[in-house]
Design an enzyme around this catalytic site. Structure first.
Site, PDB file in Angstrom:
ATOM      1  N   HIS A 180       8.365  36.934  -0.415  1.00 44.73           N
ATOM      2  CA  HIS A 180       9.685  36.319  -0.514  1.00 44.73           C
ATOM      3  C   HIS A 180      10.716  37.376  -0.848  1.00 44.73           C
ATOM      4  CE1 HIS A 180       6.728  33.281  -1.744  1.00 44.73           C
ATOM      5  NE2 HIS A 180       7.394  32.566  -0.877  1.00 44.73           N
ATOM      6  N   ASP A 206      20.627  29.489 -17.501  1.00 38.98           N
ATOM      7  CA  ASP A 206      21.632  29.623 -16.447  1.00 38.98           C
ATOM      8  C   ASP A 206      22.750  28.580 -16.565  1.00 38.98           C
ATOM      9  OD1 ASP A 206      20.045  27.514 -15.890  1.00 38.98           O
ATOM     10  OD2 ASP A 206      19.647  28.050 -13.806  1.00 38.98           O
ATOM     11  N   GLY A 210       3.947  22.230 -16.536  1.00 37.73           N
ATOM     12  CA  GLY A 210       4.738  23.413 -16.874  1.00 37.73           C
ATOM     13  C   GLY A 210       3.924  24.547 -17.463  1.00 37.73           C
TER      14      GLY A 210
END
Ligand code: ADP
Ligand code: MG
Length: 569
Positions: free
Chosen positions: A217, A393, A481
Site C-alpha cells: 500500500h 486526529d 481491537g
C-alpha cells in the site's frame, strides 16, 4: 502513473465493472464486490476473500471454481465496509458456512470482523482467517501479527481447494490457518506506486538502490540496498525466506509451493530472470518446487518490484495447492462446468422482519437508549473532538455523533417495522459502523451487533440476558481491537465496567443498581486514563502528548454507559 482514468474517485468501481464485463463466465457483480457466475454445490463451504482494490489479481481475480466464491472489493488501498462484507457473503454462501480470508491490516480486521458478527447474528457460520506472510513486518514469533502480502494467493488457493473437495468448515478453516502458518514472503521495491489521479508516487526509491521489505500500500521497504545483479537479489530473497524454514518433520519433507510475484510494473521476462536463479538455489537447498507461479498475483498499482513467497507443504497442503481451479487470473487442471449461479438480487435491506410482540416491546427501550446516545454524543461532541486532537486526529466527537445518529435512525426504522430486539440492535450496529467510520465506529458497530446476537426476535430477555448482552458487546471490542487495559483506549473503561457487571450478574440487585455501579466504575477508569500514555490506536505515535488528557474513546464510553444508567432510573 495511471493513464486510463475517468474520475479518480470512481477508479475502483469503474475497474470492477470492466472486469465483470470481461469475465462474464466467471464472475457477477453484487453490492460490495463480485461472486461466482457458476453454481456451487449446496452445503459447500464458501471462501470469500477481499480487501482494498489496487492489487489485481488479488482479490477478485481469484473468484471461480476451485478457489474463491466471492470477493469483497474496497476502494483503492482501503478496507471494504462491513455492509459490503455482509452483502457478498450472503450472495456467496452455500449453506455450509463461509471462511473470510484477507490480509492482516487493522482496518480490514475491524470491518470484516463487524461484518462477520452481523452475519453470525443472521445465522451464517462465518470464520475469519487473516493472512500474515510478510516476514519484514514482524519477528518470527509474531508471525500471526505480520502483514499479508503475496502469500495471500497460497493461503487462498489451499482454502479454495479444500472447500471444493467438500470438506466441512472446521477442516477448511484449519487448513487455511495451517497454510498461513507455513507461508513466508519477502519483497523488494524499485519504485513507489502512484494513486489514480495523483501526480506524485506515495514514496520514491533512490535511483540505483532498492528497498527491502516492501508493503503493498505504498509502505516503503525497511532497509535500502545498492542495486545488484538479479542473481544476487535472488540469493538475498531465498536466504531471507529460508531462514524461517521449519524442521523437516510433521509431514514437511522439503516440498514447497513457490510464488515469484510482480508488483505491477516489473516485466514477466524480468521475473523469469529472477526465477532462473531462485529455482537453482532452492534445488541446492534440497527443496522440491511444486507448481510454481511466476507472474502477477498481488500487485500494488504501478509499483516496480518483486516478492518471493514459499509455502512449506505437507501432503494435504500440496493436494489443495495443485487442485484444479478456473478463475480469471488463476487456472490449472480441468473443471467441469457447473451451470449458472442465480444470485438473489442483493437482498432488499429496506424490508425489516417483524419480531414477536414481547421482543418488539423490549426493542422499544433499546431504541430509546440509542436516541439518548445520540443526544449525549451531540452534547459532548466539541469536548471529545478537543481531547482527540491532543494526541489523535480530532475526529472522535464527530465520529460518535455520526455513529449514534445513524444507529438511532436505523432503530426508528426497525421500530416502525415492529422488529425484535436482535434485529434492531444488529441493524443499528451496522448503521453505526457505516455512519461513523474510524476505529471507534467499527468497534462500536461490532459491539452492538454482538450484543444483539445475545437477544432473540421472539422473547423479551431476562435481566441476566440483558447483562450478558452488555458483556458480549464489551468483549467484542476487546476481541476486535486487541487493546489491553493500560493501552489508553476505551478498553480501559469497558473492562472495569464489564467486570463489575460480571460480579453482580447473579445477585438479587436490580438492573438499575447493577448498571449504576458498573457505569461509575467506567467513569472513574476513564478519567484515570489521563495519567497514562497511549500505546494503541492513532494516539500511540504521539503517546507522550496524551499525558494529562484522558482517552477520548474511554470518556465517550463512560458517558454512554451513564446515559443508560439515567434511562434506567
Ligand atoms: P480514529 O482513531 O480512527 O480516528 P476515533 O477518533 O473515532 O477513531 O476513536 C479513537 C478512540 O478509539 C481512541 O480514543 C480509543 O479509545 C479507541 N481505540 C483506538 N484503537 C483501539 C483499539 N485497538 N481497541 C479499542 N479501542 C481503540
Ligand atoms: Mg480520531
Amino acid at each position: 502513473m495511471t493513464f486510463l482514468v475517468n474520475n479518480p474517485e470512481e477508479f475502483a468501481a469503474d475497474s470492477l465493472k470492466g472486469f465483470t464485463a470481461a469475465f462474464p463466465n466467471h464472475v457477477q457483480l453484487v453490492h460490495g464486490g463480485v461472486v461466482r457466475a457458476t453454481e456451487s454445490p449446496r452445503g459447500e463451504v464458501a471462501v470469500v476473500v477481499g480487501g482494498g482494490s489496487g492489487h489485481y489479481p488479488a482479490f477478485a481475480g481469484w473468484v471461480g471454481p476451485g478457489i474463491a466464491h466471492g470477493s469483497v472489493c474496497g476502494n483503492i488501498f482501503a478496507s471494504p465496509s462491513a455492509s459490503q462484507v455482509t452483502s457478498v457473503v450472503k450472495a456467496a454462501d452455500n449453506g455450509g458456512g463461509t471462511i473470510l480470508l484477507f490480509g492482516n491490516y487493522a482496518g480490514d480486521v475491524l470491518h470484516f470482523g463487524n461484518g462477520a458478527n452481523q452475519l453470525r447474528a443472521a445465522g451464517i457460520d462465518v470464520r475469519i482467517v487473516t493472512i500474515s506472510d510478510d516476514i519484514a513486518s514482524n519477528t518470527p514469533d509474531k508471525h500471526d501479527d505480520r502483514r499479508g502480502i503475496a502469500g495471500d494467493v497460497l493461503v487462498v488457493k489451499v482454502a479454495g481447494g479444500a472447500a471444493a473437495a467438500g470438506l466441512d468448515i472446521n477442516k477448511v478453516e484449519e487448513l487455511a490457518r495451517r497454510a498461513n502458518t507455513r507461508t513466508r514472503t519477502i519483497g523488494i521495491a524499485f519504485t513507489g506506486c502512484t494513486l489514480p489521479g495523483a501526480k506524485e508516487p506515495l514514496f520514491t526509491v533512490e535511483p540505483g538502490t532498492f528497498g527491502l521489505g516492501l508493503g503493498i500500500h505504498g509502505e516503503q521497504g525497511i532497509s535500502s540496498h545498492e542495486m545488484m545483479p538479479a542473481r544476487d537479489i535472488a540469493k538475498m530473497l531465498v536466504e531471507k525466506v529460508l531462514a524461517e524454514e521449519p524442521a523437516r518433520e510433521n509431514g514437511y519433507t522439503g516440498r514447497v509451493a513457490v510464488v515469484v510475484n510482480g508488483l505491477g510494473a516489473t516485466k514477466y521476462e524480468e521475473l523469469f530472470v529472477l526465477y532462473g536463479t531462485i529455482s537453482e538455489l532452492l534445488a541446492d537447498h534440497d527443496l522440491t518446487v511444486v507448481a510454481p507461479i511466476v507472474g502477477e498475483q498481488v500487485t500494488s498499482l504501478d509499483m516496480a518490484g518483486v516478492s518471493l513467497s514459499l509455502m512449506y507443504l505437507d501432503e494435504e497442503l500440496e493436494k489443495y495447492w495443485v487442485a484444479p481451479a478456473d478463475t480469471p487470473a488463476f487456472r490449472t487442471g480441468n473443471i467441469e462446468n457447473a451451470g449458472t449461479r442465480k444470485v438473489v438480487e442483493a437482498e432488499d435491506n429496506s424490508v425489516i422482519p417483524a419480531g414477536a410482540p414481547a421482543s418488539a416491546e423490549f426493542a422499544r427501550s433499546l431504541a430509546e437508549i440509542l436516541e439518548l446516545f445520540e443526544k449525549t454524543a451531540r452534547a459532548a461532541e466539541p469536548e471529545l473532538g478537543r481531547i482527540d486532537a491532543i494526541a489523535g486526529d480530532g475526529d472522535h466527537g464527530q465520529g460518535m455523533t455520526l455513529g449514534t445518529t445513524a444507529a438511532a435512525k436505523s432503530a426508528r426504522e426497525s421500530l416502525a417495522a415492529k422488529a425484535g430486539a436482535r434485529t434492531l440492535l444488529s441493524r443499528a450496529g451496522a448503521a453505526w459502523s457505516e455512519g461513523a467510520g474510524g476505529t471507534s465506529g467499527a468497534l462500536w458497530g461490532g459491539a452492538l451487533a454482538a450484543a444483539g446476537g445475545v437477544f432473540s426476535d421472539e422473547t423479551a430477555p431476562t435481566q441476566e440476558e440483558i447483562i450478558t448482552a452488555a458483556i458480549a458487546g464489551a468483549n467484542s471490542i476487546t476481541d476486535m481491537g486487541g487493546a489491553k487495559v493500560g493501552d489508553k483506549t476505551m478498553v480501559d473503561a469497558l473492562v472495569p465496567f464489564a467486570d463489575s457487571l460480571k460480579e453482580n450478574i447473579s445477585s438479587s440487585k436490580s438492573l438499575k443498581e447493577i448498571w449504576n455501579t458498573a457505569a461509575e466504575a467506567a467513569q472513574t477508569a476513564a478519567e484515570a486514563t489521563a495519567n497514562i500514555t497511549a500505546r494503541k490506536g492513532r494516539a500511540r505515535t504521539h503517546g507522550d502528548a496524551s499525558l494529562g488528557t484522558p482517552d477520548p474513546g474511554a470518556i465517550s464510553f463512560a458517558l454512554l454507559m451513564q446515559a443508560i444508567a439515567d434511562f434506567l432510573q
